[in-house]
Design an enzyme around this catalytic site. Structure first.
Site, short mmCIF file in Angstrom:
data_model
loop_
_atom_site.label_atom_id
_atom_site.label_comp_id
_atom_site.label_asym_id
_atom_site.label_seq_id
_atom_site.Cartn_x
_atom_site.Cartn_y
_atom_site.Cartn_z
N LYS A 1 1.00 -12.58 -0.62
CA LYS A 1 0.30 -12.98 -1.84
C LYS A 1 0.10 -14.49 -1.77
O LYS A 1 1.02 -15.23 -1.39
CB LYS A 1 1.15 -12.62 -3.06
CG LYS A 1 1.27 -11.12 -3.29
CD LYS A 1 -0.05 -10.52 -3.71
CE LYS A 1 0.11 -9.06 -4.13
NZ LYS A 1 -1.18 -8.46 -4.53
N GLU B 1 -7.83 -10.65 0.91
CA GLU B 1 -8.10 -9.65 -0.12
C GLU B 1 -8.40 -10.32 -1.46
O GLU B 1 -7.67 -11.23 -1.88
CB GLU B 1 -6.86 -8.75 -0.23
CG GLU B 1 -6.98 -7.57 -1.19
CD GLU B 1 -5.71 -6.70 -1.18
OE1 GLU B 1 -4.92 -6.81 -0.21
OE2 GLU B 1 -5.50 -5.94 -2.13
N LYS C 1 -7.24 2.19 -4.06
CA LYS C 1 -6.08 2.57 -4.87
C LYS C 1 -6.54 3.72 -5.73
O LYS C 1 -7.42 3.55 -6.57
CB LYS C 1 -5.64 1.41 -5.77
CG LYS C 1 -4.94 0.28 -5.04
CD LYS C 1 -4.57 -0.84 -5.98
CE LYS C 1 -3.92 -1.97 -5.21
NZ LYS C 1 -3.89 -3.23 -6.01
N ASP D 1 -10.42 -5.30 -3.55
CA ASP D 1 -9.46 -4.44 -4.25
C ASP D 1 -9.97 -4.27 -5.69
O ASP D 1 -10.72 -3.33 -5.97
CB ASP D 1 -8.06 -5.11 -4.18
CG ASP D 1 -6.99 -4.42 -5.01
OD1 ASP D 1 -7.28 -3.47 -5.74
OD2 ASP D 1 -5.81 -4.85 -4.95
N LYS E 1 1.32 -8.50 4.53
CA LYS E 1 0.35 -9.10 3.61
C LYS E 1 1.08 -10.07 2.69
O LYS E 1 2.11 -9.71 2.12
CB LYS E 1 -0.33 -7.98 2.82
CG LYS E 1 -0.95 -8.37 1.49
CD LYS E 1 -1.74 -7.21 0.90
CE LYS E 1 -1.53 -7.11 -0.60
NZ LYS E 1 -2.23 -5.95 -1.19
N GLY F 1 -1.18 -0.29 -2.89
CA GLY F 1 -0.04 0.16 -3.69
C GLY F 1 0.01 -0.61 -4.99
O GLY F 1 -0.58 -1.69 -5.11
N ASP G 1 -3.57 -11.78 0.06
CA ASP G 1 -4.14 -11.20 -1.15
C ASP G 1 -4.04 -12.24 -2.26
O ASP G 1 -2.94 -12.65 -2.63
CB ASP G 1 -3.38 -9.92 -1.53
CG ASP G 1 -4.01 -9.20 -2.71
OD1 ASP G 1 -5.04 -9.67 -3.25
OD2 ASP G 1 -3.47 -8.13 -3.10
N SER H 1 3.48 -5.63 1.32
CA SER H 1 2.90 -6.70 0.53
C SER H 1 4.08 -7.55 0.04
O SER H 1 4.97 -7.04 -0.64
CB SER H 1 2.15 -6.09 -0.66
OG SER H 1 1.75 -7.08 -1.56
#
Ligand code: OSB
Ligand code: MG
Length: 374
Positions: free
Chosen positions: A163, A213, A262, A238, A161, A290, A188, A135
């Protein structure tokens, strides 16, 4: 297994690189570690509660006092046959999944040691290696981001991934895709968009993403279902999935096609396993998220990722991406093929470096049966 005492501990560790999401940037972490002292065996757990209540309403200080005044007293002195029996004992407390998970996971950790089996086997895992992704946070410039992606692709990670947030999304994806047309890529948003932005979110479809996400609100399922009907790219939830009923609702409503599990967000291994099984019955693949964990949480994430339906690369990456020095031995390493091999030894599979933990500790408190009242 009887818990005679619980030690709460806060460690502070600087991150080797800052991490920025749509809700803010951090340079270091404050992490709550918990030790369950069970008649000669110590089980360890880590809370994923952050430095602030921005990802979720929980944060490290709320987890600390909730454990001290309510959760630890519910557990102390109780005879349990297994870690999974702790959930019902704590059920009177509403919410506070990140606090509960620290306790429950410490008890699974202890149970694996007492039974002398690897934690991953105790959880019902079957995989002997797990696939890893990374990420990558929001950077100061797109050039800086491209440099980071280059490093992680070269290291062998199987999924990148990114952000995203309004202003750091389509412009970024355009540049990344033109440089790497083929890599497995996802985004995400950590709830940075609203349903009004459906037209904008539809433009993500052109980048051949594995998933987007949590585009919408952290507590929402319904509007994600509306959005999923409007976009081709798979939505992954998530924040919205706090327990198995949320996962069932999301599956039944078609709010997502992928779920991020998670263990710390959902209250511990027992609930994480239930979500895993529910998703499997709906043919929804899951992956392990994570939360910038230290070695304890990381080792627990690795154990969980061995379950069958964890069929997409997770956010579980090598210790050295986060810490100059991790608190476990060996540190978590990812192979050039982007895999973490599963260690077949009793417990979490990684030894604790108690001297390093002590060095990072800024506060510590031990709670014994009958010693604290709410
Ligand atoms: O949304 O997955 C998230 C980190 C902190 C809070 C929320 C998230 C994340 C990550 C980091 O994406 C994953 C990791 O590398 O541990
Ligand atoms: Mg996320």
């Amino acid at each position: 297994m009887k818990v005679e005492a619980i030690t709460l501990r806060e460690i502070q560790i600087p991150l080797v690189q800052f991490f920025e999401t749509s809700f803010g940037r951090i340079y270091s972490r404050r992490i709550l570690l918990l030790t369950a002292h069970c008649q000669g065996v110590d089980g360890w757990g880590e809370s994923v509660a952050g430095e602030n209540p921005f990802y979720s309403s929980e944060w490290i200080d709320s987890a600390w006092v909730t454990i001290k005044h309510f959760l630890a007293p519910a557990i102390l002195g109780r005879e349990m046959a297994a870690g999974r029996e702790s959930g019902p004992l704590m059920a009177q407390v509403r919410g506070h999944q990140m606090a509960k998970a620290a306790i429950e996971n410490a008890l699974w950790d202890a149970e694996a040691l007492i039974k002398q089996v690897p934690l991953w086997k105790l959880l019902g895992g079957t995989r002997r290696e797990i696939a890893c992704g990374v990420s990558i946070g929001i950077q100061d410039s797109i050039e800086q981001l491209l440099g980071k992606i280059e490093t992680e692709v070269a290291a062998g990670y199987r999924r990148i991934k990114l952000k995203v947030k309004p202003g750091w999304d389509l412009n970024v994806l355009e540049r990344v895709r033109s440089r790497w047309p083929e890599i497995v890529l996802s985004t995400d948003a950590n709830s940075a968009y609203t349903l009004d932005q459906t037209e904008h979110l539809r433009k993500f479809d052109q980048f051949n993403l594995l998933m987007v996400e949590q585009p919408l609100w952290d507590d929402d399922v319904y509007y994600h279902a509306r959005l999923q009907k409007e976009v081709r790219t798979a939505i992954c939830l998530d924040e919205s999935i706090r327990g198995v009923r949320d996962a069932a609702m999301a599956a039944e409503m078609g709010a997502c096609r992928i779920v991020n599990i998670k263990v710390g967000r959902v209250g511990g291994f027992t609930e994480a396993k239930k979500i895993h099984d529910l998703c499997q019955s709906f043919k929804i693949p899951v992956w392990c998220g994570g939360m910038l964990e230290s070695g304890i949480g990381r080792s627990h994430n690795i154990a969980l990722s061995t379950l069958e339906n964890f069929s997409l690369p997770g956010d579980v990456s090598s210790s050295k991406r986060y810490w100059k020095e991790d608190i476990i031995e060996p540190e978590v390493e990812v192979s050039p093929q982007g895999l973490i091999p599963i260690r077949d030894i009793p417990g979490r599979g990684y030894q604790l470096r108690e001297d390093v933990i002590e060095e990072f500790t800024v506060r510590k408190e031990t709670i014994r049966a009958g010693a604290v009242s709410a």
